[in-house]
Design a protein around this motif. Sequence first.
Motif, PDB file in Angstrom:
ATOM      1  N   TYR A  62     -28.746  43.795  49.899  1.00 60.31           N
ATOM      2  CA  TYR A  62     -29.458  42.524  49.931  1.00 60.31           C
ATOM      3  C   TYR A  62     -30.536  42.582  51.001  1.00 60.31           C
ATOM      4  O   TYR A  62     -30.401  43.293  51.989  1.00 60.31           O
ATOM      5  CB  TYR A  62     -28.500  41.373  50.256  1.00 60.31           C
TER       6      TYR A  62
ATOM      7  N   THR B 274     -22.658  34.810  46.940  1.00 64.72           N
ATOM      8  CA  THR B 274     -22.548  35.648  45.745  1.00 64.72           C
ATOM      9  C   THR B 274     -21.376  35.197  44.886  1.00 64.72           C
ATOM     10  O   THR B 274     -20.487  34.481  45.351  1.00 64.72           O
ATOM     11  CB  THR B 274     -22.319  37.131  46.113  1.00 64.72           C
TER      12      THR B 274
ATOM     13  N   THR C   7     -26.191  37.420  43.378  1.00 63.89           N
ATOM     14  CA  THR C   7     -26.644  36.329  44.233  1.00 63.89           C
ATOM     15  C   THR C   7     -26.650  35.008  43.481  1.00 63.89           C
ATOM     16  O   THR C   7     -27.246  34.892  42.414  1.00 63.89           O
ATOM     17  CB  THR C   7     -28.061  36.628  44.770  1.00 63.89           C
TER      18      THR C   7
END
Length: 192
Positions: free
Chosen positions: A31, A65, A71
């Motif tokens: 991420y 998440t 996400t």
Amino acid sequence: MKKFIFSFSWIFFNFYILFAFPPDTIWTRVYGTNSDEYGRSVLETGDGGYIVSSKWGNYIYLLKTDENGDTLWKRGYNANLEMIGDMTFQKTNDGGYVIAGTRNYDFCIFKVDSLGNPLWERVANIVGDDRASAISSAPDGGFIIVGFASYRIGILRIDQYGNILWTKVYRPGGFYYYPYSISQTPDNGFII
């Protein structure tokens, strides 16, 4: 001799189990960007997903998440938190999250709802050189924050709305204290 053989057998067996059955990776994700971001904390949420906190400069990011690591939402906050001390967060009774960090050598606490929308923010000076390092829920829905306070242990107790109930400073002996966790005890006290 028997003791030596037993010890060797026990060590061999444990290494065999450790390497013969490596853990399976369910999923991996990356991420963020290629900048100086880094994760600070991860909590499992009640729906099987996760919430991740990260820091980049003066900004804090929360990332929610699902159970597969996809996400659901991400939010950034210009919290102006310094890199001294730690940043820690805790799930709240109403499904939101409360985050504690350090701003201008004071404890800084802010709360967000279950979608990451900011609700309130508080700054508290305990002694002068204060650095929040851990947060825990209190039985009444409030929170207790612990951290470094000018070479002592600083404790801040707030209610569910962020109002300061009390502060304490402890120096049980010795020179330097940096507490890393705080938990509630069965008698409604706290252990650091």
